[in-house]
Every structure is written in structure tokens, then in C-alpha cells.
Design an enzyme around this catalytic site. Structure first.
Site, mmCIF file in Angstrom:
data_model
loop_
_atom_site.group_PDB
_atom_site.id
_atom_site.type_symbol
_atom_site.label_atom_id
_atom_site.label_comp_id
_atom_site.label_asym_id
_atom_site.label_seq_id
_atom_site.Cartn_x
_atom_site.Cartn_y
_atom_site.Cartn_z
ATOM 1 N N LYS A 23 1.090 -1.119 -0.356
ATOM 2 C CA LYS A 23 -0.149 0.444 0.224
ATOM 3 C C LYS A 23 1.172 1.225 0.373
ATOM 4 O O LYS A 23 0.706 2.096 -0.975
ATOM 5 C CB LYS A 23 -0.509 -0.081 1.688
ATOM 6 C CG LYS A 23 -1.920 1.204 1.258
ATOM 7 C CD LYS A 23 -2.334 1.009 2.778
ATOM 8 C CE LYS A 23 -1.259 1.112 3.736
ATOM 9 N NZ LYS A 23 -1.253 2.873 3.968
ATOM 10 N N ASN A 24 2.199 1.617 0.630
ATOM 11 C CA ASN A 24 2.678 2.386 0.910
ATOM 12 C C ASN A 24 3.383 2.635 -0.150
ATOM 13 O O ASN A 24 4.136 3.745 -0.437
ATOM 14 C CB ASN A 24 3.235 2.436 2.156
ATOM 15 C CG ASN A 24 2.095 2.355 3.507
ATOM 16 O OD1 ASN A 24 1.079 2.712 3.206
ATOM 17 N ND2 ASN A 24 2.616 2.159 5.009
ATOM 18 N N CYS A 117 -4.406 12.087 13.426
ATOM 19 C CA CYS A 117 -4.758 10.137 13.251
ATOM 20 C C CYS A 117 -5.388 9.794 14.690
ATOM 21 O O CYS A 117 -4.107 10.563 15.558
ATOM 22 C CB CYS A 117 -4.614 9.465 12.194
ATOM 23 S SG CYS A 117 -2.988 9.349 12.530
ATOM 24 N N ARG A 122 0.907 13.844 13.907
ATOM 25 C CA ARG A 122 0.850 13.778 12.711
ATOM 26 C C ARG A 122 1.117 14.935 11.664
ATOM 27 O O ARG A 122 0.188 15.437 10.379
ATOM 28 C CB ARG A 122 0.702 12.656 11.311
ATOM 29 C CG ARG A 122 0.750 11.637 12.537
ATOM 30 C CD ARG A 122 -0.187 10.069 11.759
ATOM 31 N NE ARG A 122 0.482 9.869 10.947
ATOM 32 C CZ ARG A 122 0.368 8.582 9.701
ATOM 33 N NH1 ARG A 122 -1.344 8.046 10.800
ATOM 34 N NH2 ARG A 122 1.179 8.376 9.321
ATOM 35 N N ASP A 306 5.136 -0.229 12.421
ATOM 36 C CA ASP A 306 4.847 -0.095 11.685
ATOM 37 C C ASP A 306 3.690 -1.821 12.122
ATOM 38 O O ASP A 306 3.026 -2.538 11.546
ATOM 39 C CB ASP A 306 3.776 -0.255 10.160
ATOM 40 C CG ASP A 306 3.762 0.902 9.494
ATOM 41 O OD1 ASP A 306 3.996 1.556 8.910
ATOM 42 O OD2 ASP A 306 3.857 1.773 10.665
ATOM 43 N N ARG A 398 -8.370 -0.386 5.550
ATOM 44 C CA ARG A 398 -7.276 -0.132 5.132
ATOM 45 C C ARG A 398 -5.725 -0.332 3.954
ATOM 46 O O ARG A 398 -6.044 0.717 3.140
ATOM 47 C CB ARG A 398 -7.274 1.716 5.923
ATOM 48 C CG ARG A 398 -8.284 2.158 6.254
ATOM 49 C CD ARG A 398 -8.092 3.433 7.204
ATOM 50 N NE ARG A 398 -7.050 4.537 6.475
ATOM 51 C CZ ARG A 398 -5.879 5.398 7.347
ATOM 52 N NH1 ARG A 398 -6.406 5.298 8.101
ATOM 53 N NH2 ARG A 398 -5.863 5.757 6.440
HETATM 54 C C1 EPZ Z 1 4.474 6.794 7.163
HETATM 55 O O1 EPZ Z 1 3.622 8.096 7.399
HETATM 56 C C2 EPZ Z 1 3.803 5.457 6.439
HETATM 57 N N1 EPZ Z 1 2.703 6.112 5.562
HETATM 58 C C3 EPZ Z 1 3.169 4.946 7.706
HETATM 59 O O2 EPZ Z 1 2.531 4.373 7.528
HETATM 60 C C4 EPZ Z 1 4.132 4.730 8.472
HETATM 61 O O3 EPZ Z 1 4.057 4.658 9.738
HETATM 62 C C5 EPZ Z 1 5.562 6.093 8.425
HETATM 63 O O4 EPZ Z 1 5.776 6.464 7.448
HETATM 64 C C6 EPZ Z 1 6.745 5.823 9.466
HETATM 65 O O5 EPZ Z 1 7.172 4.662 9.094
HETATM 66 C C7 EPZ Z 1 3.171 5.826 4.389
HETATM 67 O O6 EPZ Z 1 3.934 5.852 4.176
HETATM 68 C C8 EPZ Z 1 1.081 6.487 3.268
HETATM 69 P P1 EPZ Z 1 6.579 10.125 8.733
HETATM 70 P P2 EPZ Z 1 4.007 9.030 6.943
HETATM 71 O O7 EPZ Z 1 6.354 11.633 7.945
HETATM 72 O O8 EPZ Z 1 4.750 9.808 5.986
HETATM 73 C C9 EPZ Z 1 6.883 13.596 11.805
HETATM 74 C C10 EPZ Z 1 0.510 1.901 7.714
HETATM 75 O O9 EPZ Z 1 0.162 1.687 8.974
HETATM 76 N N2 EPZ Z 1 6.798 14.689 10.831
HETATM 77 O O10 EPZ Z 1 7.538 9.524 8.298
HETATM 78 O O11 EPZ Z 1 3.315 10.504 7.947
HETATM 79 C C11 EPZ Z 1 5.657 12.224 11.953
HETATM 80 O O12 EPZ Z 1 4.694 12.876 13.448
HETATM 81 C C12 EPZ Z 1 1.168 4.132 7.566
HETATM 82 O O13 EPZ Z 1 0.877 2.319 6.759
HETATM 83 C C13 EPZ Z 1 6.676 15.778 11.672
HETATM 84 O O14 EPZ Z 1 6.570 15.832 12.611
HETATM 85 O O15 EPZ Z 1 4.978 8.909 8.665
HETATM 86 C C14 EPZ Z 1 6.693 11.350 12.909
HETATM 87 O O16 EPZ Z 1 6.260 11.336 14.234
HETATM 88 C C15 EPZ Z 1 0.640 4.155 9.617
HETATM 89 N N3 EPZ Z 1 6.808 16.897 11.080
HETATM 90 C C16 EPZ Z 1 7.102 11.225 11.938
HETATM 91 O O17 EPZ Z 1 7.851 11.917 11.361
HETATM 92 C C17 EPZ Z 1 6.416 16.030 8.888
HETATM 93 O O18 EPZ Z 1 5.854 17.055 7.719
HETATM 94 C C18 EPZ Z 1 7.910 10.323 10.624
HETATM 95 O O19 EPZ Z 1 6.869 10.614 10.261
HETATM 96 C C19 EPZ Z 1 6.216 14.852 8.710
HETATM 97 C C20 EPZ Z 1 6.735 13.873 9.773
#
Ligand code: EPZ
Length: 422
Positions: A23-24, A117, A122, A306, A398
Site C-alpha cells: 500500500k505504501n 489520526c 502527524r 508499523d 484500509r
Molecule cells: C509513513 O507515514 C507511512 N505511511 C506510515 O504507515 C508509517 O507509519 C510512517 O511512514 C513511518 O514509517 C505511508 O507511507 C502512506 P513520517 P508518514 O512523515 O510519512 C513526524 C501505515 O500503517 N513528522 O515518516 O506520515 C511525524 O509526526 C502508516 O501504513 C513531522 O513532525 O510518516 C512522525 O512522528 C501508518 N512533520 C515522524 O515525523 C512532518 O512534516 C515520522 O513521520 C512530517 C512528519
């Protein structure tokens, strides 16, 4: 009408599960079709709710697509709108992935701010800061990100490693003018596949799979995106291997990519399970005794957040105290209270959970809160005595394709029922 999943005690699993496309990986690749001047076909695309939500968003922008038997053919030259509406974006925060491509192709767009969420706020501040550095004028108005400007390559350092942040900037940089360097980039396999797909389509990208990626943009020239087969879903594979672990059964996942699961397979071995790899198939064998485990989630190639909830469910059956620290999200322990309802003995101190095992689990009503927490409750339901009802099960669909069919085929007993009227 809400549905819930009734899971019957199913302590013995056997056979094999075919892993679907990731999915990702599919989500950013679908977003990248906005950069293409011609129709693109993506294969091995999982038919899950999040993919269909993003397709609904692209259709709303004017794109056309056919999606059957995991094959997606999409044409985006017909896009005539650059506003990603709240009604769709609110159902899936990964919709933010259209921001970079829309802005670099049309030099303006409005994307509803994705809500937080269950697992945390996030924010997308890092995405927006990076696009501003590339010359975009960005303001937040009425819950929308309003962005405009012609993007120019520049050096970007991400304060935190962000998967979709990296993907958004790679796609924005692809059509920008000049060179963009992303420092502290994410290196997940899903990010790598997006970069490789753009490179095969003519974009000059260096440093793929490292934490420093350099992209030379086309200065607004659309690309001929190559057809791509989506990589296997490493989180789905880890989830079904975890089903083998928690029931201490021999189980095989086929069509997987073992190289994307090294940190996870090592943890299974440390817990006492034997892991056998044959090409794209991974088999987990029962442990004589399940050892407790220490896990600290981190960015790839570290242990994936995850799979944190799924390993917590296994840890309820391990001998001793397991320690799991969640380092990526501020609130990704929502499954703890639900596992404790089933009889687990888990305590939380800040970002660390302590799981005492082995504890017998007994069926109960539990609530799914996010995609991966839901799968942990399903795993626990397999070994819990009597029946476990997992409510708000929509979270599960999802990201897990044909979940009930796949579990039924390996000997689990479960059925999808409608909530009774209160
Ligand atoms: C991706 O989410 C995945 N989703 C998530 O999978 C996964 O848990 C996550 O990466 C971490 O591996 C997809 O790829 C669609 P991040 P993402 O930006 O990109 C902080 C699932 O179950 N952050 O790497 O949204 C954030 O809050 C989902 O399939 C900021 O602070 O995660 C988090 O603490 C759940 N500011 C950390 O960074 C920003 O602008 C990592 O988030 C962006 C992120």
C-alpha cells in the site's frame, strides 16, 4: 451500519499466504502519475481502501483510471482541477502526497490539511517548509494548504526523517528547475521504488536508497512514466509471520521480499522462532520457548513502527518481560488498553511499554484504533479463548487486502458481522 470482526479461538494455523503489493509503495506511485504526460499502468496494486481513496481523489481532480485484478491504468492529462477537497483528504492523510506533484506540474494547488489520526498529530510542517525553500508561496487558509509558485531546485535538510515528506519533495523536484538535494531523506523500500520509477522514466536521480538524494528537475517538462510493478508489502508479510509466531504454528508467506524485512526476521529469531527463506518465500517455524524481546522502533532499515503493535501481541506469549519503545509516533500505544482487556499484562511509562508474559488471553469486545493496532487485535484474537469481537474494523481494510480470506485459508476462523442495533 458498522461491522465488526468476530474471531474464534484458532490456535493452529498452517499453509501459506500470498503477499499483496505494498500500500505504501502504491500510494506515492499513484500520486507520481500526476507528473506523467502519458497513461501509466501499475501492476500488483493492492485493492485496499486507502488506494481506492487516493484514486477517488485523482478522479475528482479530473484523472481517469481503470482498476481491476490489481492492475491500474491511469491517465492524468485530463486533470483540470488543483484542489484536493477536505471530504476526501480527511479520510486518508496520505492524500498529502498529491501536494508536491500538483504544485510542480501546475505551479499552484490547494490541498486540505490532513487531519491527525489516532497515532499522533502527524503534522506536515516539514513538507511545507521544504516546498517553501523551493520557492513556493504557502499559506494555510480555511483548513487548506494554498500553494503557488514555480519550483526551483535547492538544498533541503529534513529535521526529522519523513517518508511521505521525502516522497513529496522527490516528486516536486522531478519537474522543478535545477538540482534539489534532500539531506536526511527517508530510505524505506517504498521511497526507493518511487525514485527508481522516476529514474527509469528519465529523471536524473542520484543517491537512491541513501539518506541523501539528488534530483535534477525537468523545469516543468512532463515525463513519460514507465509502467511499474508494486513491490510486496513488507508490513503485511510481517503481520502474517506474526500470526504464525503468536500461534506458534509453521506458516509461509509467498511473493514477499525478505530483503525488506531483515530487522524484523532477526527479532523473530531472537524470540526463538526459526526462519527459513527460499527465494521470495519466508517460512516461520514454531519456537520451543518464546523468548521475551526488546524493540525500539526506528526508520528503515531499523525495526518498523508499523509492526510494533503486532510484536506487542506476540510478546504477551513470550517468557519474561518484553520492552518496546515507540520512537516515531507520540501516541502509538492505543492497542495496549485493548490487549489488556483480553488479559494481557502491559504497562506503559512514557514511550516505553513493558509486556509481562506469558499471559493467557480471553476473548472480549475490543476496539480498533488504527490500521496496525487493528491487526494486533486480530492476532491476539486468534489465541484468546472463546471469541473476540474487533469493532471499528474498517481501519483494518484500509491496508490489508482480502484479510478474512487469507486468514481463513490458513485455518483461522473469523466472520464479519453487523453491529446489533443498540
Ligand atoms: C509513513 O507515514 C507511512 N505511511 C506510515 O504507515 C508509517 O507509519 C510512517 O511512514 C513511518 O514509517 C505511508 O507511507 C502512506 P513520517 P508518514 O512523515 O510519512 C513526524 C501505515 O500503517 N513528522 O515518516 O506520515 C511525524 O509526526 C502508516 O501504513 C513531522 O513532525 O510518516 C512522525 O512522528 C501508518 N512533520 C515522524 O515525523 C512532518 O512534516 C515520522 O513521520 C512530517 C512528519
Amino acid at each position: 451500519m458498522y461491522k465488526y470482526l468476530k474471531i474464534y479461538h484458532s490456535p493452529d494455523l498452517k499453509g501459506s499466504v500470498k503477499i499483496s503489493g505494498a500500500k505504501n509503495a502504491a500510494l506515492p506511485l499513484i500520486a507520481s502519475t500526476i507528473l506523467s504526460k502519458k497513461e501509466v499502468t501499475l501492476s500488483n496494486v493492492p485493492n485496499v481502501a486507502d488506494v481506492n481513496t487516493l484514486l477517488k481523489l485523482l478522479k475528482n481532480l479530473g484523472a481517469n483510471y481503470q482498476f481491476t485484478n490489481n492492475q491500474l491504468t491511469i491517465e492524468t492529462s485530463t486533470i483540470n482541477k488543483t484542489t484536493a477537497i477536505y471530504e476526501i483528504v480527511k479520510t486518508m492523510r496520505a492524500s498529502i502526497l498529491v501536494l508536491g506533484p500538483l504544485l510542480s506540474r501546475f505551479n499552484k494547488c490547494e490541498v486540505s490539511l490532513p487531519g491527525g489520526c489516532a497515532i499522533g498529530a502527524r503534522p506536515v510542517d516539514l513538507h511545507l517548509k521544504a516546498l517553501s525553500l523551493m520557492g513556493a508561496e504557502i499559506k494555510i487558509e480555511g483548513g487548506y494548504i494554498k500553494a503557488k509558485g514555480k519550483l526551483k531546485g535547492t538544498d533541503i535538510v529534513f529535521d526529522k526523517i519523513t517518508v511521505t515528506g521525502t516522497e513529496n519533495i522527490v516528486m516536486a523536484a522531478a519537474l522543478a528547475k535545477g538540482k534539489t538535494r534532500i539531506i536526511n531523506a527517508a530510505k524505506e523500500p517504498e521511497v526507493v521504488q518511487l525514485c527508481e520509477s522516476l529514474k527509469e522514466s528519465g529523471i536524473d536521480i542520484q543517491g537512491i536508497g541513501t539518506n541523501e538524494i539528488t534530483i535534477y528537475g525537468t523545469d516543468g517538462e512532463l515525463i513519460e512514466l514507465k509502467n511499474t510493478e508494486i513491490i510486496p508489502d513488507r508490513i503485511e508479510a510481517g503481520t502474517y509471520l506474526a500470526a504464525g509466531a503468536i500461534t506458534n504454528s509453521k506458516l509461509t508467506v509467498t511473493n514477499a521480499e525478505p530483503n525488506h524485512l531483515e530487522s524484523v526476521l532477526l527479532k523473530f529469531k531472537q524470540m526463538g522462532f526459526k526462519i527459513e527463506i527460499k527465494d521470495k518465500n519466508i517460512t516461520i517455524h514454531p519456537a520451543n520457548k518464546i523468548n521475551s524481546i526488546d524493540i525500539l522502533t526506528s526508520e528503515y532499515p531499523g525495526f518498523p513502527t508499523d509492526l510494533q503493535a503486532q510484536f506487542m501481541a506476540i510478546a504477551t506469549q513470550a517468557n519474561g518481560v518484553s520492552v518496546i519503545e515507540e520512537r516515531l509516533f507520540e501516541n502509538r500505544f492505543m492497542h495496549v488498553a485493548e490487549l489488556n482487556r483480553l488479559g494481557a499484562n502491559i504497562t506503559i511509562q512514557g514511550k516505553i511499554a513493558y509486556i509481562k508474559g506469558p499471559t493467557p488471553l480471553y476473548g472480549a469486545d475490543v476496539m480498533a484504533t488504527d490500521l496496525r493496532a487493528s491487526s494486533a487485535l486480530v492476532l491476539a484474537g486468534l489465541i484468546a479463548k472463546n471469541q473476540t469481537n474487533v469493532h471499528r474494523i474498517y481501519h483494518l481494510f484500509r491496508g490489508y487486502e482480502n484479510l478474512i480470506e487469507k486468514f481463513t485459508n490458513i485455518g483461522a476462523k473469523m466472520e464479519l458481522l453487523y453491529e446489533p442495533n443498540p
